[in-house]
Design a protein around this motif. Structure first.
Motif, PDB file in Angstrom:
ATOM      1  N   ALA A  93     -14.022  41.079  69.644  1.00  0.00           N
ATOM      2  CA  ALA A  93     -14.876  41.199  68.449  1.00  0.00           C
ATOM      3  C   ALA A  93     -15.474  42.601  68.379  1.00  0.00           C
ATOM      4  CB  ALA A  93     -15.973  40.139  68.495  1.00  0.00           C
ATOM      5  N   ARG A  94     -15.909  43.129  69.533  1.00  0.00           N
ATOM      6  CA  ARG A  94     -16.513  44.473  69.527  1.00  0.00           C
ATOM      7  C   ARG A  94     -15.459  45.542  69.231  1.00  0.00           C
ATOM      8  NH1 ARG A  94     -19.987  46.072  74.700  1.00  0.00           N
ATOM      9  NH2 ARG A  94     -17.911  46.449  75.572  1.00  0.00           N
ATOM     10  N   LEU A  95     -14.246  45.367  69.779  1.00  0.00           N
ATOM     11  CA  LEU A  95     -13.160  46.317  69.479  1.00  0.00           C
ATOM     12  C   LEU A  95     -12.910  46.349  67.975  1.00  0.00           C
ATOM     13  CD1 LEU A  95     -10.748  48.054  70.904  1.00  0.00           C
ATOM     14  CD2 LEU A  95      -9.347  46.177  70.060  1.00  0.00           C
ATOM     15  N   GLY A 192     -20.630  51.363  68.578  1.00  0.00           N
ATOM     16  CA  GLY A 192     -19.228  51.053  68.828  1.00  0.00           C
ATOM     17  C   GLY A 192     -18.746  51.816  70.049  1.00  0.00           C
ATOM     18  N   LYS A 193     -17.430  51.742  70.305  1.00  0.00           N
ATOM     19  CA  LYS A 193     -16.888  52.436  71.469  1.00  0.00           C
ATOM     20  C   LYS A 193     -15.775  53.407  71.097  1.00  0.00           C
ATOM     21  CE  LYS A 193     -16.576  50.478  75.621  1.00  0.00           C
ATOM     22  NZ  LYS A 193     -17.620  51.070  76.459  1.00  0.00           N
ATOM     23  N   PRO A 194     -16.031  54.348  70.148  1.00  0.00           N
ATOM     24  CA  PRO A 194     -15.047  55.401  69.960  1.00  0.00           C
ATOM     25  C   PRO A 194     -15.088  56.373  71.135  1.00  0.00           C
ATOM     26  CG  PRO A 194     -16.817  55.620  68.331  1.00  0.00           C
ATOM     27  CD  PRO A 194     -17.171  54.464  69.217  1.00  0.00           C
ATOM     28  N   ASN A 197     -17.794  59.163  71.387  1.00  0.00           N
ATOM     29  CA  ASN A 197     -19.171  58.925  71.861  1.00  0.00           C
ATOM     30  C   ASN A 197     -19.312  59.404  73.302  1.00  0.00           C
ATOM     31  OD1 ASN A 197     -19.667  57.565  69.517  1.00  0.00           O
ATOM     32  ND2 ASN A 197     -20.111  55.580  70.469  1.00  0.00           N
ATOM     33  N   TYR A 198     -18.253  59.214  74.071  1.00  0.00           N
ATOM     34  CA  TYR A 198     -18.299  59.541  75.501  1.00  0.00           C
ATOM     35  C   TYR A 198     -18.106  61.044  75.684  1.00  0.00           C
ATOM     36  CZ  TYR A 198     -18.601  54.625  75.693  1.00  0.00           C
ATOM     37  OH  TYR A 198     -19.073  53.355  75.500  1.00  0.00           O
ATOM     38  N   GLY A 199     -17.154  61.618  74.917  1.00  0.00           N
ATOM     39  CA  GLY A 199     -16.943  63.071  74.972  1.00  0.00           C
ATOM     40  C   GLY A 199     -18.244  63.811  74.681  1.00  0.00           C
ATOM     41  N   GLU A 228     -33.236  54.331  74.751  1.00  0.00           N
ATOM     42  CA  GLU A 228     -32.073  53.650  74.190  1.00  0.00           C
ATOM     43  C   GLU A 228     -31.146  53.085  75.266  1.00  0.00           C
ATOM     44  OE1 GLU A 228     -30.385  55.676  70.718  1.00  0.00           O
ATOM     45  OE2 GLU A 228     -32.039  54.588  69.765  1.00  0.00           O
ATOM     46  N   GLU A 229     -30.538  53.954  76.080  1.00  0.00           N
ATOM     47  CA  GLU A 229     -29.602  53.458  77.105  1.00  0.00           C
ATOM     48  C   GLU A 229     -29.729  54.349  78.334  1.00  0.00           C
ATOM     49  OE1 GLU A 229     -25.873  51.853  76.094  1.00  0.00           O
ATOM     50  OE2 GLU A 229     -26.046  52.364  73.979  1.00  0.00           O
ATOM     51  N   CYS A 230     -29.125  53.933  79.435  1.00  0.00           N
ATOM     52  CA  CYS A 230     -29.099  54.801  80.617  1.00  0.00           C
ATOM     53  C   CYS A 230     -27.643  55.081  80.971  1.00  0.00           C
ATOM     54  CB  CYS A 230     -29.877  54.199  81.778  1.00  0.00           C
ATOM     55  SG  CYS A 230     -29.373  52.596  82.333  1.00  0.00           S
ATOM     56  N   GLY A 231     -27.242  56.350  80.858  1.00  0.00           N
ATOM     57  CA  GLY A 231     -25.849  56.721  81.100  1.00  0.00           C
ATOM     58  C   GLY A 231     -24.964  55.906  80.173  1.00  0.00           C
ATOM     59  N   VAL A 232     -24.010  55.164  80.746  1.00  0.00           N
ATOM     60  CA  VAL A 232     -23.154  54.303  79.920  1.00  0.00           C
ATOM     61  C   VAL A 232     -23.496  52.834  80.177  1.00  0.00           C
ATOM     62  CG1 VAL A 232     -21.279  55.942  79.551  1.00  0.00           C
ATOM     63  CG2 VAL A 232     -21.284  54.538  81.618  1.00  0.00           C
ATOM     64  N   MET A 233     -24.802  52.583  80.263  1.00  0.00           N
ATOM     65  CA  MET A 233     -25.251  51.191  80.457  1.00  0.00           C
ATOM     66  C   MET A 233     -26.427  50.907  79.534  1.00  0.00           C
ATOM     67  SD  MET A 233     -25.200  50.458  84.534  1.00  0.00           S
ATOM     68  CE  MET A 233     -26.019  51.955  85.006  1.00  0.00           C
ATOM     69  N   ASN A 234     -26.640  49.638  79.243  1.00  0.00           N
ATOM     70  CA  ASN A 234     -27.886  49.205  78.597  1.00  0.00           C
ATOM     71  C   ASN A 234     -28.974  49.203  79.664  1.00  0.00           C
ATOM     72  OD1 ASN A 234     -25.654  47.176  76.946  1.00  0.00           O
ATOM     73  ND2 ASN A 234     -27.009  48.508  75.786  1.00  0.00           N
ATOM     74  N   ILE A 235     -30.224  49.224  79.205  1.00  0.00           N
ATOM     75  CA  ILE A 235     -31.333  49.296  80.170  1.00  0.00           C
ATOM     76  C   ILE A 235     -32.294  48.115  80.000  1.00  0.00           C
ATOM     77  CG2 ILE A 235     -32.724  50.827  78.669  1.00  0.00           C
ATOM     78  CD1 ILE A 235     -33.645  52.214  81.337  1.00  0.00           C
ATOM     79  N   PRO A 254     -23.955  47.141  71.778  1.00  0.00           N
ATOM     80  CA  PRO A 254     -24.275  45.734  72.083  1.00  0.00           C
ATOM     81  C   PRO A 254     -23.489  45.289  73.323  1.00  0.00           C
ATOM     82  CG  PRO A 254     -23.559  46.008  69.794  1.00  0.00           C
ATOM     83  CD  PRO A 254     -23.193  47.259  70.535  1.00  0.00           C
ATOM     84  N   GLY A 255     -24.063  45.557  74.475  1.00  0.00           N
ATOM     85  CA  GLY A 255     -23.383  45.268  75.741  1.00  0.00           C
ATOM     86  C   GLY A 255     -23.234  43.762  75.952  1.00  0.00           C
ATOM     87  N   ILE A 256     -22.104  43.393  76.494  1.00  0.00           N
ATOM     88  CA  ILE A 256     -21.844  41.974  76.750  1.00  0.00           C
ATOM     89  C   ILE A 256     -22.601  41.546  78.011  1.00  0.00           C
ATOM     90  CG2 ILE A 256     -19.950  40.363  77.314  1.00  0.00           C
ATOM     91  CD1 ILE A 256     -18.379  42.312  75.196  1.00  0.00           C
ATOM     92  N   THR A 257     -22.781  42.473  78.931  1.00  0.00           N
ATOM     93  CA  THR A 257     -23.611  42.198  80.103  1.00  0.00           C
ATOM     94  C   THR A 257     -25.071  42.032  79.661  1.00  0.00           C
ATOM     95  OG1 THR A 257     -22.130  43.723  81.233  1.00  0.00           O
ATOM     96  CG2 THR A 257     -24.044  42.959  82.476  1.00  0.00           C
ATOM     97  N   ARG A 258     -25.521  42.916  78.779  1.00  0.00           N
ATOM     98  CA  ARG A 258     -26.895  42.829  78.227  1.00  0.00           C
ATOM     99  C   ARG A 258     -27.131  41.456  77.625  1.00  0.00           C
ATOM    100  NH1 ARG A 258     -28.963  42.969  73.235  1.00  0.00           N
ATOM    101  NH2 ARG A 258     -30.901  44.098  72.776  1.00  0.00           N
ATOM    102  N   ASP A 259     -26.186  41.005  76.793  1.00  0.00           N
ATOM    103  CA  ASP A 259     -26.332  39.712  76.130  1.00  0.00           C
ATOM    104  C   ASP A 259     -26.341  38.574  77.158  1.00  0.00           C
ATOM    105  OD1 ASP A 259     -26.160  38.211  73.471  1.00  0.00           O
ATOM    106  OD2 ASP A 259     -24.575  37.281  74.667  1.00  0.00           O
TER     107      ASP A 259
HETATM  108  C1  LIG Z   1     -22.675  53.315  76.173  1.00  0.00           C
HETATM  109  C2  LIG Z   1     -22.557  51.995  76.822  1.00  0.00           C
HETATM  110  N1  LIG Z   1     -23.619  51.165  76.827  1.00  0.00           N
HETATM  111  C3  LIG Z   1     -23.575  49.951  77.380  1.00  0.00           C
HETATM  112  C4  LIG Z   1     -22.432  49.476  77.988  1.00  0.00           C
HETATM  113  C5  LIG Z   1     -22.406  48.113  78.575  1.00  0.00           C
HETATM  114  O1  LIG Z   1     -21.593  47.245  77.816  1.00  0.00           O
HETATM  115  P1  LIG Z   1     -20.873  46.012  78.502  1.00  0.00           P
HETATM  116  O2  LIG Z   1     -21.926  45.188  79.141  1.00  0.00           O
HETATM  117  O3  LIG Z   1     -20.191  45.292  77.376  1.00  0.00           O
HETATM  118  O4  LIG Z   1     -19.927  46.573  79.495  1.00  0.00           O
HETATM  119  C6  LIG Z   1     -21.298  50.303  78.027  1.00  0.00           C
HETATM  120  C7  LIG Z   1     -20.042  49.846  78.641  1.00  0.00           C
HETATM  121  O5  LIG Z   1     -19.178  49.383  77.931  1.00  0.00           O
HETATM  122  C8  LIG Z   1     -21.352  51.579  77.423  1.00  0.00           C
HETATM  123  O6  LIG Z   1     -20.287  52.385  77.429  1.00  0.00           O
END
Ligand SMILES: Cc1ncc(COP(=O)(O)O)c(C=O)c1O
Length: 352
Positions: A93-95, A192-194, A197-199, A228-235, A254-259
């Protein structure tokens, strides 16, 4: 309905116990990959091929205009000797939300879910047995037009590779609040995950690492004030016994781990709130002794404790013993569900 999948397997696997159990995150790839192409308004047959290079032209439109998105989730060995994917439908769904945002066609569930299931079944011997180990599943989806028109492409490739992985971090995180660069802004692509965003975030992370931090604490783009977030994780922050995480207002993934963590915390009787948290509120809470812990949440690390946060030459040090923390308890509960050691009451597992 896309055509059925073809499997072109190879003999001569590169698998060894050493590679499977000890590979550093994302450095070793299992034997196969899934590939499906989109052209002339429809999806072709998905194929499973030996993992390896794909010849692609330098005119590839994804490389020029950035229509390139990805996902990440894990396949776990379960206590009953089986294998399960964790919440893959949510990643699909997120993709597809990322795809819509990037003007790309959606990927059909049949290609994504059946393709990943078949791929993981075929390479199941690559799933680590070690504690905290899993097969990381990385879907990537990008434009393959060979023209330099700036327009949504007409041809695309969806591909999935997998990697055996273990625990992601070995020590608690040291973060620095980032006041100059931003990860996301209202109306942008931060939810989203384009790939872009990471570049766009790598320089800030590298500068933080050069100063001895693990990564940055991202602040909002408008006021540089809200966390907002820490690195590439939700906080998550625990303030006065309440677990708080920023709300999903369009600039947070919207992290799936966060949810999953929000659901589990509430079931554990711990109050959990989604609300804006200003960096000055965080420092005030720390000063008052009300900030007891902070942790990152994401697929790779599941839950990663945060040891310190710097903001304008001031530091917060968090010293709660990790074993007694809310973060440690929710992590243990989530990992028990992921590995089939606790009942899957939410239907999060897709068993293979
Ligand atoms: C920017 C960012 N935030 C949060 C997450 C955590 O998301 P998830 O719990 O779906 O891995 C990720 C990893 O996908 C991410 O790249």
């Amino acid at each position: 309905m896309p055509p059925l999948m073809q499997v072109n397997s190879v003999s001569g696997s590169r698998l060894s116990a050493e590679l499977r159990e000890n590979a550093a995150f994302g450095t070793v790839f299992s034997d196969h990959m899934l590939v499906a192409d989109y052209e002339d308004g429809r999806w072709g047959e998905a194929e499973i091929l030996p993992y390896g290079p794909m010849p692609l032209p330098p005119s590839l439109s994804a490389l020029h205009y950035g229509q390139s998105i990805f996902e990440g989730f894990k396949a776990y060995r379960t206590a009953d000797g089986g294998v399960a994917l964790f919440r893959p439908r949510d990643n699909l769904a997120r993709l597809n939300r990322s795809a819509v945002r990037m003007a790309m066609p959606e990927v059909p569930a049949s290609i994504f879910l059946e393709g990943v299931a078949e791929l993981v079944r075929l390479d199941r011997d690559w799933i680590p047995y070690r504690e905290g180990g899993a097969l990381y599943v990385r879907p990537i989806y990008f434009a393959t037009d060979e023209v330099l028109f700036v327009r949504p492409a007409r041809r695309y490739r969806f591909c999935v590779v997998t990697c055996p992985v273990g625990p992601y971090f070995s020590e608690a995180l040291r973060l620095v609040a980032e006041e100059h660069y931003v990860r996301a802004f209202p109306g942008g692509t931060g939810d989203g995950k384009p790939a872009g965003n990471y570049g766009g975030s790598l320089l800030a992370a590298r500068l933080a690492q050069e100063r001895g931090f693990h990564n940055v604490l991202w602040l909002d783009a408008l006021e540089h004030r809200y966390i907002e977030e820490c690195g590439v994780m939700n906080i998550f922050l625990v303030i006065g016994g309440v677990a708080v995480t920023p709300p999903l207002t369009g600039t947070i993934l919207p992290g799936i781990t966060r949810d999953s963590i929000l659901t589990l915390l509430r079931e554990m009787g711990i109050q959990a709130e989604e609300r804006p948290i200003a960096i000055d509120e965080l420092f005030a809470a720390h000063e008052a002794g009300r900030l007891t812990e902070a942790f990152g949440a994401g697929t790779a690390a599941v839950v990663a404790p945060i040891a310190s946060i710097r903001f304008r030459e001031q530091d917060i040090h968090l010293s709660t013993p990790w074993t007694d923390s809310i973060g440690a308890k929710v992590r243990a509960r989530l990992m028990a569900i992921q590995t089939g050691r606790a009942p899957d009451e939410h239907g999060w597992l897709m068993r293979l």
